[in-house]
Design a protein around this motif. Structure first.
Motif, mmCIF file in Angstrom:
data_model
loop_
_atom_site.group_PDB
_atom_site.id
_atom_site.type_symbol
_atom_site.label_atom_id
_atom_site.label_comp_id
_atom_site.label_asym_id
_atom_site.label_seq_id
_atom_site.Cartn_x
_atom_site.Cartn_y
_atom_site.Cartn_z
ATOM 1 N N UNK A 37 0.823 -1.207 0.000
ATOM 2 C CA UNK A 37 0.000 0.000 0.000
ATOM 3 C C UNK A 37 0.856 1.256 0.000
ATOM 4 N N UNK A 38 1.948 1.238 0.771
ATOM 5 C CA UNK A 38 2.839 2.399 0.822
ATOM 6 C C UNK A 38 3.481 2.650 -0.537
ATOM 7 N N UNK A 39 3.910 1.584 -1.215
ATOM 8 C CA UNK A 39 4.506 1.734 -2.542
ATOM 9 C C UNK A 39 3.448 2.211 -3.544
ATOM 10 N N UNK A 40 2.220 1.701 -3.414
ATOM 11 C CA UNK A 40 1.140 2.125 -4.314
ATOM 12 C C UNK A 40 0.871 3.616 -4.183
ATOM 13 N N UNK A 41 0.963 4.132 -2.967
ATOM 14 C CA UNK A 41 0.759 5.574 -2.779
ATOM 15 C C UNK A 41 1.853 6.374 -3.465
ATOM 16 N N UNK A 42 3.048 5.820 -3.522
ATOM 17 C CA UNK A 42 4.153 6.520 -4.187
ATOM 18 C C UNK A 42 3.914 6.682 -5.681
ATOM 19 N N UNK A 43 3.179 5.754 -6.283
ATOM 20 C CA UNK A 43 2.928 5.843 -7.724
ATOM 21 C C UNK A 43 1.584 6.494 -8.028
ATOM 22 N N UNK A 44 0.952 7.075 -7.002
ATOM 23 C CA UNK A 44 -0.222 7.894 -7.242
ATOM 24 C C UNK A 44 -1.564 7.247 -6.986
ATOM 25 N N UNK A 45 -1.594 6.008 -6.485
ATOM 26 C CA UNK A 45 -2.878 5.378 -6.188
ATOM 27 C C UNK A 45 -3.396 5.862 -4.842
ATOM 28 N N UNK A 46 -4.679 6.152 -4.794
ATOM 29 C CA UNK A 46 -5.289 6.661 -3.573
ATOM 30 C C UNK A 46 -5.765 5.491 -2.716
ATOM 31 N N UNK A 47 -4.853 4.926 -1.917
ATOM 32 C CA UNK A 47 -5.179 3.803 -1.037
ATOM 33 C C UNK A 47 -4.633 4.093 0.356
ATOM 34 N N UNK A 48 -5.328 3.587 1.355
ATOM 35 C CA UNK A 48 -4.869 3.751 2.737
ATOM 36 C C UNK A 48 -4.238 2.466 3.258
ATOM 37 N N UNK A 49 -4.888 1.348 2.987
ATOM 38 C CA UNK A 49 -4.371 0.060 3.453
ATOM 39 C C UNK A 49 -4.467 -0.965 2.330
ATOM 40 N N UNK A 50 -3.675 -2.004 2.445
ATOM 41 C CA UNK A 50 -3.753 -3.113 1.514
ATOM 42 C C UNK A 50 -4.599 -4.234 2.079
ATOM 43 N N UNK A 51 -5.121 -5.051 1.207
ATOM 44 C CA UNK A 51 -5.969 -6.180 1.618
ATOM 45 C C UNK A 51 -5.079 -7.397 1.823
ATOM 46 N N UNK A 52 -5.203 -8.014 2.996
ATOM 47 C CA UNK A 52 -4.417 -9.203 3.308
ATOM 48 C C UNK A 52 -5.042 -10.411 2.605
ATOM 49 N N UNK A 53 -4.301 -10.970 1.645
ATOM 50 C CA UNK A 53 -4.851 -12.051 0.822
ATOM 51 C C UNK A 53 -5.107 -13.323 1.602
ATOM 52 N N UNK A 54 -4.582 -13.432 2.815
ATOM 53 C CA UNK A 54 -4.849 -14.620 3.620
ATOM 54 C C UNK A 54 -6.311 -14.711 4.028
ATOM 55 N N UNK A 55 -7.036 -13.589 3.900
ATOM 56 C CA UNK A 55 -8.462 -13.589 4.238
ATOM 57 C C UNK A 55 -9.343 -13.561 2.990
ATOM 58 N N UNK A 56 -8.756 -13.731 1.828
ATOM 59 C CA UNK A 56 -9.547 -13.728 0.600
ATOM 60 C C UNK A 56 -10.480 -14.939 0.549
ATOM 61 N N UNK A 57 -11.701 -14.751 0.064
ATOM 62 C CA UNK A 57 -12.615 -15.892 -0.076
ATOM 63 C C UNK A 57 -12.166 -16.793 -1.219
#
Length: 463
Positions: free
Chosen positions: A155-175
């Protein structure tokens, strides 16, 4: 290792699903010395070869410390989380001086591992990554960032490239259910701790929602997803297996190439659809004219060379230039349906326009006009409406497209203005009553084409 008879007695290679690797270190007899002090204990000042014996694990902190309940584990995970929030990739080296061995087939870690060192890496974001992301956002391309790293780091790297995100989704909880996974993919942009199988599932989930999916990557763990994607893209530094399954390899590894790839693909597909409508319109009116005049037992209204005027000015020449021009229209399913819904009616409009021309000419001139006048009137009627079909298909207007359309109208005027061309194509100027009849029919035909275009836009936009 420190000299003293120690050697590696077992190892577990890194796996992108479990996120860690391990080695067992023992003495010459192959057994670890369970009585040596923990390497995290205060140094006595005397190098102890036995301090290296035991199980060493290196990997993602939350996976290495999974199941460990001592205070050191909690403190280490907190430190790792703080660094991940800052955009740092964090790995943990942990040790236990005694081990019962790890089964290579089903490796599990003991719950008595002690943290030894946190190793951090800072991601170097490419200079061209942010402009590429901005381009895709402008073009309506949805971006999803999936990674095996900590979701906070991603998420931190995504913010560096201009994406408006606060947190990333933990894939361990993906359905695991494809429909539920697709719903999650619609809501979240950034995913961390994603396994290779989950990457494959994500691609399929997006495709199930009707999306055309492109996947970029460079690791072996990206192979399944890149192969399944509609467009698999590998970087120049990618593993050989990743390059082998990719449709496209960026030889210089620059993301700035991707906007050009998208623009070229859209130009080709959109211009093929545009040009196909021109050719299908011509096919429709050519068939309809032959059929109508055969049924009515009228003489065919054109000479072959006169058809060269309409074919060249309304299809051949403009199609060549339109196929090469920029076009940013997004691809949509239903190419054939959209083409036929416009081309068949527009071709019928052109063909049917010749019927009132011939009936009206009989009313204006009892006994009818001579052959060359009727052929000239038919050529102007067909060309006038067909050129307006070209003008409609050239929208949205660009100065190059406007120049092409105006040039075709100019070309038609030149055929009539130059005596040599009039003689070659066997056309002539029309008497005033017949000229007004042609102009009236052409204007009505242009209006019908405009109505057709408005209806076509509404109908195709609903799908």
């Amino acid at each position: 290792f420190h000299p003293g008879g120690l050697r590696v007695t077992g190892q577990i290679p890194f796996d992108s699903a479990r996120k860690w690797s391990a080695i067992e270190v023992g003495n010459d007899s192959g057994a670890a010395d369970s009585g040596v002090p923990d390497p995290g204990a205060p140094d006595s000042g005397v190098p102890d070869p036995g301090a290296a014996a035991g199980l060493w694990v290196f990997g993602a902190p939350e996976f290495v410390m999974h199941g460990c309940t001592h205070d050191a584990a909690g403190d280490t995970l907190a430190q790792a989380g703080d660094r991940a929030e800052d955009g740092l990739r964090t790995l943990l080296l942990a040790h236990t001086p005694s081990t019962d061995g790890i089964d290579p087939e089903e490796p599990t870690l003991p719950d008595r591992l002690q943290p030894v060192a946190l190793v951090t890496f800072r991601e170097q974001v490419r200079d061209d990554a942010a402009p590429a992301m901005a381009y895709f956002a402008e073009q309506g391309v949805n971006i999803r960032i999936i990674s095996g790293d900590d979701p906070r780091t991603v998420a931190a790297v995504a913010r560096e490239v201009g994406l408006n995100v606060t947190t990333g989704y933990d894939a361990r909880t993906l359905p695991s259910d494809p429909d539920e996974l697709a719903a999650v993919m619609d809501e979240h942009l950034v995913y961390g701790r994603v396994t290779p199988d989950q990457k494959l599932g994500m691609v399929r989930a997006l495709q199930s929602r009707g999306h055309v999916v492109a996947m970029t990557g460079d690791g072996v763990n990206d192979v399944l997803a890149i192969k399944e994607a509609d467009l698999g893209i590998a970087m120049d530094s990618a593993a050989a297996s990743t390059k082998a399954v990719a449709r496209l390899v960026l030889l210089d590894g620059r993301f700035s190439r991707l906007p050009g790839v998208v623009a070229e693909g859209r130009r080709v597909i959109a211009n093929i659809e545009r040009v196909s409508k021109l050719f299908l319109t011509k096919t429709t009116y050519a068939f309809a004219v032959g059929l109508v005049f055969a049924v009515l037992a009228w003489s065919f209204p054109f000479l072959p060379r006169q058809l060269s005027i309409t074919d060249g000015l309304t299809i051949g020449v403009p199609a060549f230039f339109l196929a090469l021009m920029p076009n940013t229209a997004r691809y949509r399913e239903g190419f054939l349906r959209r083409s036929l819904l416009f081309s068949v009616p527009s071709g019928l409009i052109v063909a049917v326009a010749l019927i009132p021309l011939h009936i009206g000419a009989q009313q204006l001139q009892p006994g009818g006009y001579d052959t060359i006048l009727m052929q000239s009137a038919s050529t102007l009627t067909l060309a006038g409406i067909a050129l307006w079909v070209l003008a409609v298909l050239a929208r949205p207007f660009h100065w190059l497209r406007i120049a092409v359309v105006l040039s075709m109208y100019l070309g038609l005027a030149i055929v009539w203005a130059v005596p040599f061309l009039r003689e070659f194509f066997q056309v002539t100027f029309l008497p005033e009553p017949l000229a007004w009849l042609v102009l009236t029919i052409v204007l009505i035909g242009m209006l019908l084409v405009e109505i057709l275009k408005a209806w076509h836009t509404r109908v195709t936009a609903e799908r």
